[in-house]
Design a protein around this motif. Structure first.
Motif, short mmCIF file in Angstrom:
data_model
loop_
_atom_site.label_atom_id
_atom_site.label_comp_id
_atom_site.label_asym_id
_atom_site.label_seq_id
_atom_site.Cartn_x
_atom_site.Cartn_y
_atom_site.Cartn_z
N TYR A 40 -55.15 76.09 67.38
CA TYR A 40 -55.47 77.50 67.25
C TYR A 40 -54.25 78.41 67.29
CZ TYR A 40 -60.34 76.19 67.78
OH TYR A 40 -61.57 75.63 67.60
N CYS A 41 -53.26 78.06 68.08
CA CYS A 41 -52.06 78.89 68.24
C CYS A 41 -50.83 77.98 68.29
CB CYS A 41 -52.15 79.72 69.51
SG CYS A 41 -53.53 80.86 69.54
N CYS A 80 -51.84 84.87 70.44
CA CYS A 80 -51.44 84.53 71.80
C CYS A 80 -49.98 84.10 71.78
CB CYS A 80 -52.27 83.38 72.35
SG CYS A 80 -54.02 83.76 72.48
N TYR A 95 -56.68 84.34 66.85
CA TYR A 95 -55.95 84.37 68.09
C TYR A 95 -54.53 84.86 67.86
CZ TYR A 95 -59.79 81.78 70.04
OH TYR A 95 -61.03 81.41 70.46
N ALA A 97 -47.57 79.24 70.10
CA ALA A 97 -47.64 79.79 71.46
C ALA A 97 -46.93 78.87 72.46
CB ALA A 97 -49.10 79.98 71.87
#
Length: 87
Positions: A44-45, A15, A13, A48
């Motif tokens: 995951y990010c 993002c 990812y 972000a």
């Protein structure tokens, strides 16, 4: 009711921002933002930005629903501040 049970984990990812939405007339959707979806986003990010958005706010003013149990602006702001979210 909830369309996505988790963020797909089958890819890399890149993002810069997530929009995390809840319905002001659903305490369940609000609580899942913090207990389920936000931890997945952070996994995951982690860098972000996350924008917290309350939907169906018009129900507070149109009389279309019982406003007693609705998520208040103060509750949403408290969640945003606690979790370092934009809102």
């Amino acid at each position: 009711m909830l369309h996505c049970s988790k963020i797909p984990s089958d890819g890399d990812y890149v993002c810069s921002c997530f929009i995390l939405m809840f319905s002001v007339d659903s305490r369940e959707s609000f609580e899942l933002c913090q207990s389920k979806y936000l931890p997945q986003i952070r996994d995951y990010c982690p860098h972000a930005a996350v924008l917290l958005v309350g939907t169906k706010i018009d129900l507070r003013y149109t009389g279309g629903a019982d406003t007693e149990g609705m998520i208040t602006t103060d509750e949403a702001l408290r969640m945003a501040e606690t979790n370092h979210l934009s809102g």
